[in-house]
Design a protein around this motif. Structure first.
Motif, short mmCIF file in Angstrom:
data_model
loop_
_atom_site.label_atom_id
_atom_site.label_comp_id
_atom_site.label_asym_id
_atom_site.label_seq_id
_atom_site.Cartn_x
_atom_site.Cartn_y
_atom_site.Cartn_z
N GLU A 175 0.80 -1.22 0.00
CA GLU A 175 0.00 0.00 0.00
C GLU A 175 0.84 1.28 0.00
O GLU A 175 0.34 2.34 -0.37
CB GLU A 175 -0.93 0.01 1.22
CG GLU A 175 -1.96 -1.11 1.23
CD GLU A 175 -2.97 -0.99 0.10
OE1 GLU A 175 -3.19 0.14 -0.40
OE2 GLU A 175 -3.54 -2.02 -0.29
N GLN A 176 2.12 1.19 0.41
CA GLN A 176 2.97 2.39 0.45
C GLN A 176 4.43 1.95 0.38
O GLN A 176 4.81 0.92 0.95
CB GLN A 176 2.73 3.19 1.73
CG GLN A 176 3.50 4.52 1.77
CD GLN A 176 3.17 5.34 3.01
OE1 GLN A 176 2.25 5.04 3.75
NE2 GLN A 176 3.92 6.41 3.23
N VAL A 177 5.25 2.74 -0.33
CA VAL A 177 6.67 2.44 -0.49
C VAL A 177 7.48 3.58 0.14
O VAL A 177 7.28 4.75 -0.17
CB VAL A 177 7.05 2.28 -1.97
CG1 VAL A 177 8.54 1.99 -2.12
CG2 VAL A 177 6.23 1.16 -2.61
N PHE A 178 8.41 3.19 1.02
CA PHE A 178 9.17 4.17 1.82
C PHE A 178 10.67 3.90 1.70
O PHE A 178 11.21 3.06 2.41
CB PHE A 178 8.73 4.07 3.28
CG PHE A 178 9.48 4.99 4.23
CD1 PHE A 178 9.58 6.35 3.99
CD2 PHE A 178 10.07 4.48 5.38
CE1 PHE A 178 10.25 7.18 4.88
CE2 PHE A 178 10.75 5.30 6.27
CZ PHE A 178 10.84 6.66 6.02
N PRO A 179 11.39 4.61 0.81
CA PRO A 179 12.86 4.52 0.78
C PRO A 179 13.44 5.44 1.86
O PRO A 179 13.02 6.58 2.01
CB PRO A 179 13.23 5.04 -0.62
CG PRO A 179 11.93 5.12 -1.38
CD PRO A 179 10.87 5.35 -0.34
N ALA A 200 8.18 -1.74 1.80
CA ALA A 200 6.91 -1.77 1.08
C ALA A 200 5.86 -2.25 2.07
O ALA A 200 5.78 -3.45 2.37
CB ALA A 200 7.01 -2.68 -0.13
N TYR A 201 5.09 -1.32 2.60
CA TYR A 201 4.17 -1.60 3.70
C TYR A 201 2.85 -2.21 3.20
O TYR A 201 2.35 -1.83 2.13
CB TYR A 201 3.82 -0.31 4.44
CG TYR A 201 4.94 0.38 5.16
CD1 TYR A 201 5.43 -0.10 6.37
CD2 TYR A 201 5.48 1.56 4.65
CE1 TYR A 201 6.44 0.57 7.05
CE2 TYR A 201 6.50 2.24 5.34
CZ TYR A 201 6.97 1.73 6.53
OH TYR A 201 7.96 2.40 7.20
N PRO A 202 2.21 -3.05 4.04
CA PRO A 202 0.88 -3.56 3.71
C PRO A 202 -0.24 -2.64 4.18
O PRO A 202 -1.39 -3.05 4.25
CB PRO A 202 0.84 -4.90 4.45
CG PRO A 202 1.71 -4.70 5.63
CD PRO A 202 2.81 -3.75 5.20
N PHE A 203 0.09 -1.41 4.51
CA PHE A 203 -0.89 -0.42 4.95
C PHE A 203 -0.32 0.96 4.68
O PHE A 203 0.87 1.11 4.41
CB PHE A 203 -1.22 -0.57 6.45
CG PHE A 203 0.01 -0.66 7.33
CD1 PHE A 203 0.73 0.48 7.68
CD2 PHE A 203 0.44 -1.89 7.80
CE1 PHE A 203 1.87 0.39 8.47
CE2 PHE A 203 1.58 -1.99 8.60
CZ PHE A 203 2.28 -0.85 8.94
N VAL A 204 -1.16 1.97 4.73
CA VAL A 204 -0.68 3.36 4.65
C VAL A 204 -0.26 3.76 6.06
O VAL A 204 -1.00 3.57 7.02
CB VAL A 204 -1.79 4.29 4.12
CG1 VAL A 204 -1.30 5.75 4.11
CG2 VAL A 204 -2.20 3.87 2.71
N THR A 205 0.94 4.31 6.18
CA THR A 205 1.51 4.59 7.49
C THR A 205 0.73 5.69 8.22
O THR A 205 0.11 6.56 7.59
CB THR A 205 2.97 5.01 7.37
OG1 THR A 205 3.05 6.23 6.62
CG2 THR A 205 3.79 3.93 6.68
N GLY A 316 -4.09 5.38 -4.18
CA GLY A 316 -4.97 6.53 -4.11
C GLY A 316 -4.33 7.74 -3.49
O GLY A 316 -3.18 7.72 -3.05
N ASP A 317 -5.09 8.85 -3.49
CA ASP A 317 -4.69 10.12 -2.88
C ASP A 317 -3.44 10.72 -3.50
O ASP A 317 -2.74 11.51 -2.85
CB ASP A 317 -4.48 9.94 -1.37
CG ASP A 317 -5.77 9.69 -0.62
OD1 ASP A 317 -6.78 10.33 -0.97
OD2 ASP A 317 -5.78 8.84 0.29
N ARG A 318 -3.19 10.43 -4.76
CA ARG A 318 -2.02 11.02 -5.41
C ARG A 318 -2.16 12.53 -5.55
O ARG A 318 -1.17 13.26 -5.47
CB ARG A 318 -1.77 10.36 -6.78
CG ARG A 318 -1.46 8.87 -6.68
CD ARG A 318 -1.17 8.25 -8.03
NE ARG A 318 0.11 8.66 -8.57
CZ ARG A 318 1.27 8.10 -8.23
NH1 ARG A 318 1.32 7.14 -7.33
NH2 ARG A 318 2.40 8.52 -8.77
#
Length: 372
Positions: A175-179, A200-205, A316-318
């Motif tokens: 759901e979200q990628v955080f480098p 690479a999270y399975p949820f939005v942080t 979403g929410d781009r």
């Protein structure tokens, strides 16, 4: 800098089946065909996530990480290239930039299980920690730092971050990628080779959810993006700006929480790293290196820091997202750490020992001799 540079990507596998990806920016890179000859057990990640019913935040449980590598001697660094008799996570004798799946991941694609609740009570949601964690080595030189990379190499790293953002966003459950990069023992780093990670999270942080809610409310009231207005105000004021280029501005946020904190923001709204143009990627390399070198000059010692990318969620929410990098440090003086007080760790009410204007002035003064 050459905005049309070519980076060659080669995908291979380690002895336990994990992917390793080589990103070569050298003019004539060697073939990447070295074999990982270690006898490694299959990675057995057992991650799960539980949602706190009182806050709505997801918490990851990854007990298998207790056995991860901890402060090895430099000659046994697992992130250095493989040497005769000293195999590492990178089978090749040298590399430019390399990415591989974390051997001790907080999230992984191979985890199994059903969405349920703790004890079947229907109160605390529980799910597999399905995602992916990767390690990014910026250079094969164990004694280098990100601040001492060349602008061309930083540009390669930006391309790598964008590549991994695109690929990881397609994985099941992500759901979200955080480098991000953690640097320094004071931050908790146990491997000193210059490297970062990508979650690479399975949820939005939780932090991203809060920023999106704030951006949505601001847009409903003002018709504009909040970070765009903050950026414009900072560029008009100039009092908190640390470094500036044609396409990026680095400034201390006007409500800074940390003793050292800098946002590096593109002048154009983009949702994630994949949307950056070639010239924007070049300009980021120049601006960010000036920020990092000023940070290292601040106390006359390498600054421990966390630096990570705020990107749009995958699904979403781009339109509410504005890509930016945030760097912060726990070091409040050359030999003093900021420890979170009860109000900060218990209630998330921060107290800073310096004003944002003072922080920015110190960073500019530290960086000034470097630009002469």
């Amino acid at each position: 800098m050459n905005t049309n540079k070519t980076v060659r990507k080669t995908v291979r596998h380690l002895a336990d089946g994990r992917e390793i990806l080589y990103f070569d920016d050298s003019p004539h890179p060697p073939p990447r065909d070295a074999v990982d000859e270690r006898d490694l057990p299959t990675v057995a990640a057992a991650s799960e996530i539980r949602r706190d019913p009182l806050t709505g935040e997801w918490v990851a449980m990854a007990a298998h990480r207790q056995t991860r590598t901890y402060k090895p001697p430099a000659d046994l660094c697992p992130l250095c290239p493989t040497r005769p008799g000293k195999p590492s996570e990178v089978p090749e004798p040298d590399y430019d930039v390399v990415v591989f799946e974390n051997r001790f991941p907080s999230f992984a694609q191979a985890v199994h299980g059903e969405r349920t609740t703790v004890d079947g009570a229907g109160i605390v949601p529980l799910a597999p920690g399905k995602g992916r964690c990767e390690v990014v080595c910026f250079t094969s030189d164990h004694d280098r730092s990100f601040a001492r990379l060349s602008p061309a190499r930083v540009r390669t790293v930006v391309d790598v971050w964008a590549d991994r953002t695109a690929d990881l966003s397609t994985l099941d459950g992500v759901e979200q990628v955080f480098p991000f990069e953690n640097r320094g023992e004071e931050i908790g780093v146990t491997l000193h080779h210059p490297h970062g990670q990508i979650y690479a999270y399975p949820f939005v942080t939780p932090k991203t959810e809060l920023m999106l809610r704030t951006a949505s409310a601001y847009r409903a009231e003002h018709g504009r993006h909040v970070l765009g207005d903050v950026l414009a105000a900072e560029r008009r004021s100039g009092s908190r700006i640390v470094a500036e280029g044609g396409h990026w501005t680095a400034f201390v946020p006007p409500a800074a929480r940390w003793p050292v904190q800098v946002l590096v923001v593109p002048h154009r709204q983009v949702a994630d790293l994949t949307e950056l143009s070639a010239v924007e990627r070049d300009d980021f390399a120049d601006v960010y290196l000036r920020v990092l070198r000023g940070c290292d000059a601040l106390y006359g010692r390498p600054l421990p820091y966390v630096a990570g990318w705020h990107q749009a969620p995958v699904h979403g929410d781009r339109e509410l997202s504005w890509l930016h990098l945030e760097l912060f440090s726990v070091l409040r003086a050359k030999d003093k750490l900021k420890y979170l007080a009860g109000s900060e760790s218990g209630m998330a009410v921060w107290v800073n020992d310096a004003t944002p204007e003072q922080i920015a002035e110190r960073l500019r003064a530290a960086a000034e001799p470097l630009t002469r």
